[in-house]
Write a protein that holds these residues in place. Structure first.
Motif, mmCIF file in Angstrom:
data_model
loop_
_atom_site.group_PDB
_atom_site.id
_atom_site.type_symbol
_atom_site.label_atom_id
_atom_site.label_comp_id
_atom_site.label_asym_id
_atom_site.label_seq_id
_atom_site.Cartn_x
_atom_site.Cartn_y
_atom_site.Cartn_z
ATOM 1 N N ARG A 152 13.817 9.880 -12.058
ATOM 2 C CA ARG A 152 14.945 9.326 -12.808
ATOM 3 C C ARG A 152 14.694 9.654 -14.276
ATOM 4 O O ARG A 152 13.619 9.393 -14.806
ATOM 5 C CB ARG A 152 15.069 7.814 -12.642
ATOM 6 N N TYR A 153 15.701 10.254 -14.905
ATOM 7 C CA TYR A 153 15.668 10.541 -16.333
ATOM 8 C C TYR A 153 16.540 9.502 -17.019
ATOM 9 O O TYR A 153 17.663 9.247 -16.587
ATOM 10 C CB TYR A 153 16.205 11.945 -16.617
ATOM 11 N N GLU A 154 16.025 8.898 -18.108
ATOM 12 C CA GLU A 154 16.800 7.939 -18.885
ATOM 13 C C GLU A 154 16.735 8.309 -20.362
ATOM 14 O O GLU A 154 15.655 8.565 -20.880
ATOM 15 C CB GLU A 154 16.222 6.533 -18.746
ATOM 16 N N SER A 155 17.886 8.326 -21.007
ATOM 17 C CA SER A 155 17.943 8.422 -22.457
ATOM 18 C C SER A 155 17.938 6.998 -22.980
ATOM 19 O O SER A 155 18.886 6.243 -22.751
ATOM 20 C CB SER A 155 19.214 9.139 -22.917
ATOM 21 N N ILE A 156 16.872 6.618 -23.629
ATOM 22 C CA ILE A 156 16.766 5.261 -24.153
ATOM 23 C C ILE A 156 17.763 5.068 -25.289
ATOM 24 O O ILE A 156 18.323 3.986 -25.455
ATOM 25 C CB ILE A 156 15.310 4.975 -24.584
ATOM 26 N N ASN A 157 18.056 6.131 -26.036
ATOM 27 C CA ASN A 157 19.013 6.051 -27.146
ATOM 28 C C ASN A 157 20.398 5.636 -26.668
ATOM 29 O O ASN A 157 21.043 4.796 -27.280
ATOM 30 C CB ASN A 157 19.135 7.390 -27.869
ATOM 31 N N SER A 158 20.870 6.258 -25.576
ATOM 32 C CA SER A 158 22.261 6.050 -25.149
ATOM 33 C C SER A 158 22.414 5.206 -23.890
ATOM 34 O O SER A 158 23.515 4.764 -23.591
ATOM 35 C CB SER A 158 22.929 7.403 -24.900
ATOM 36 N N GLY A 159 21.344 5.027 -23.115
ATOM 37 C CA GLY A 159 21.456 4.327 -21.843
ATOM 38 C C GLY A 159 21.817 5.249 -20.681
ATOM 39 O O GLY A 159 21.843 4.822 -19.528
ATOM 40 N N PHE A 160 22.094 6.525 -20.960
ATOM 41 C CA PHE A 160 22.403 7.486 -19.901
ATOM 42 C C PHE A 160 21.206 7.622 -18.967
ATOM 43 O O PHE A 160 20.065 7.634 -19.403
ATOM 44 C CB PHE A 160 22.718 8.856 -20.528
ATOM 45 N N GLN A 161 21.488 7.714 -17.670
ATOM 46 C CA GLN A 161 20.426 8.017 -16.719
ATOM 47 C C GLN A 161 20.981 8.813 -15.549
ATOM 48 O O GLN A 161 22.167 8.746 -15.238
ATOM 49 C CB GLN A 161 19.704 6.767 -16.245
ATOM 50 N N THR A 162 20.100 9.597 -14.949
ATOM 51 C CA THR A 162 20.487 10.431 -13.823
ATOM 52 C C THR A 162 19.246 10.774 -13.006
ATOM 53 O O THR A 162 18.121 10.570 -13.452
ATOM 54 C CB THR A 162 21.191 11.732 -14.303
ATOM 55 N N ALA A 163 19.471 11.289 -11.815
ATOM 56 C CA ALA A 163 18.370 11.725 -10.949
ATOM 57 C C ALA A 163 18.156 13.221 -11.132
ATOM 58 O O ALA A 163 19.111 13.991 -11.252
ATOM 59 C CB ALA A 163 18.685 11.420 -9.489
ATOM 60 N N LEU A 164 16.881 13.611 -11.168
ATOM 61 C CA LEU A 164 16.495 15.017 -11.243
ATOM 62 C C LEU A 164 15.687 15.349 -9.997
ATOM 63 O O LEU A 164 14.658 14.726 -9.745
ATOM 64 C CB LEU A 164 15.626 15.281 -12.475
ATOM 65 N N ARG A 165 16.169 16.306 -9.214
ATOM 66 C CA ARG A 165 15.402 16.772 -8.061
ATOM 67 C C ARG A 165 14.656 18.024 -8.478
ATOM 68 O O ARG A 165 15.226 18.920 -9.104
ATOM 69 C CB ARG A 165 16.306 17.067 -6.872
ATOM 70 N N VAL A 166 13.355 18.077 -8.155
ATOM 71 C CA VAL A 166 12.507 19.202 -8.557
ATOM 72 C C VAL A 166 11.919 19.885 -7.333
ATOM 73 O O VAL A 166 11.909 19.320 -6.232
ATOM 74 C CB VAL A 166 11.376 18.738 -9.496
ATOM 75 N N ASP A 167 11.418 21.098 -7.530
ATOM 76 C CA ASP A 167 10.721 21.798 -6.449
ATOM 77 C C ASP A 167 9.221 21.527 -6.565
ATOM 78 O O ASP A 167 8.782 20.727 -7.401
ATOM 79 C CB ASP A 167 11.041 23.288 -6.454
ATOM 80 N N GLU A 168 8.427 22.219 -5.767
ATOM 81 C CA GLU A 168 6.976 21.997 -5.764
ATOM 82 C C GLU A 168 6.310 22.425 -7.069
ATOM 83 O O GLU A 168 5.196 22.004 -7.368
ATOM 84 C CB GLU A 168 6.322 22.703 -4.569
ATOM 85 N N GLN A 169 6.992 23.223 -7.890
ATOM 86 C CA GLN A 169 6.489 23.623 -9.205
ATOM 87 C C GLN A 169 6.865 22.625 -10.305
ATOM 88 O O GLN A 169 6.449 22.779 -11.443
ATOM 89 C CB GLN A 169 7.041 25.002 -9.593
ATOM 90 N N GLY A 170 7.704 21.630 -9.963
ATOM 91 C CA GLY A 170 8.189 20.679 -10.958
ATOM 92 C C GLY A 170 9.400 21.181 -11.723
ATOM 93 O O GLY A 170 9.800 20.595 -12.725
ATOM 94 N N ILE A 171 10.018 22.254 -11.252
ATOM 95 C CA ILE A 171 11.193 22.822 -11.917
ATOM 96 C C ILE A 171 12.448 22.137 -11.397
ATOM 97 O O ILE A 171 12.643 22.005 -10.188
ATOM 98 C CB ILE A 171 11.269 24.341 -11.693
ATOM 99 N N VAL A 172 13.280 21.692 -12.336
ATOM 100 C CA VAL A 172 14.501 20.985 -11.971
ATOM 101 C C VAL A 172 15.380 21.896 -11.116
ATOM 102 O O VAL A 172 15.710 23.020 -11.503
ATOM 103 C CB VAL A 172 15.260 20.520 -13.228
ATOM 104 N N GLN A 173 15.768 21.392 -9.956
ATOM 105 C CA GLN A 173 16.672 22.099 -9.050
ATOM 106 C C GLN A 173 18.081 21.518 -9.108
ATOM 107 O O GLN A 173 19.056 22.226 -8.941
ATOM 108 C CB GLN A 173 16.157 21.999 -7.604
ATOM 109 N N ASP A 174 18.142 20.201 -9.320
ATOM 110 C CA ASP A 174 19.432 19.513 -9.352
ATOM 111 C C ASP A 174 19.382 18.435 -10.429
ATOM 112 O O ASP A 174 18.471 17.609 -10.435
ATOM 113 C CB ASP A 174 19.725 18.884 -7.990
#
Length: 182
Positions: A152-174
């Motif tokens: 879960r990524y959260e911007s503390i400044n704005s309150g925005f949050q979203t899910a980040l799906r990564v691969d085995e390298q830790g690279i964002v896929q979604d």
């Protein structure tokens, strides 16, 4: 040296992004976004250089759009000083990373660096390149590892949050609701 290529499409189908990560040796992200992004229509081309620990060393790029052509630089000196277009930016002193607001690529660096265990979270500050006005400001962020491949990524400044799906390298896929891999 290991090269990793990825293509993302934004959720509304109006932009494509080609990104190449280089791991080992010279550590860089090379990227091109074409289409409509963050209120602009055009092309964003940039490169990010990062240290062995995954913190940003520099980011340079340009935007070609209906508003004209604009180049920008963000440099993080070894002394800890940040420079934006060659001018000292003391408000960025606590930042470790650059977050380029029009792309999911720069979320990969803190995810790879933190090595969070499932259920753990960490707060950090990034030098956020905001689009479409291309200003740079501190952005306080929190990453929480929800499962093996979801953060879960959260911007503390704005309150925005979203899910980040990564691969085995830790690279964002979604980047939920915004960008997904082709």
């Amino acid at each position: 040296m290991v090269l990793y290529d990825i293509i993302w499409r934004n959720a509304d189908g109006r932009s494509l992004e080609y990104c190449q990560f280089t791991f080992g040796g010279r550590r860089t992200i090379h990227d091109t976004v074409v289409g409509e992004f963050s209120g602009m229509r055009g092309t964003l081309i940039y490169e990010v250089g990062y240290h062995y620990n995954g913190s940003t060393h520099w980011a340079h790029g340009s935007v070609q759009s209906e508003r004209g052509n604009i180049s920008w630089t963000i440099d993080h000196e070894d002394s800890g000083i940040w420079l934006v277009n060659g001018v000292s930016a003391p408000q960025l002193t606590e930042c470790q990373d650059v977050d380029i607001g029009a792309t999911p690529s720069t979320n990969t660096l803190p995810i790879r660096r933190m090595h969070l265990k499932v259920g753990a979270s960490q707060t950090l500050s990034a030098a956020w390149l905001h689009f479409p006005n291309l200003t740079v400001q501190p952005l306080f962020q929190r990453y929480t590892r929800l499962s093996y491949d979801v953060y879960r990524y959260e911007s503390i400044n704005s309150g925005f949050q979203t899910a980040l799906r990564v691969d085995e390298q830790g690279i964002v896929q979604d980047y939920s609701g915004m960008w997904s891999i082709l």
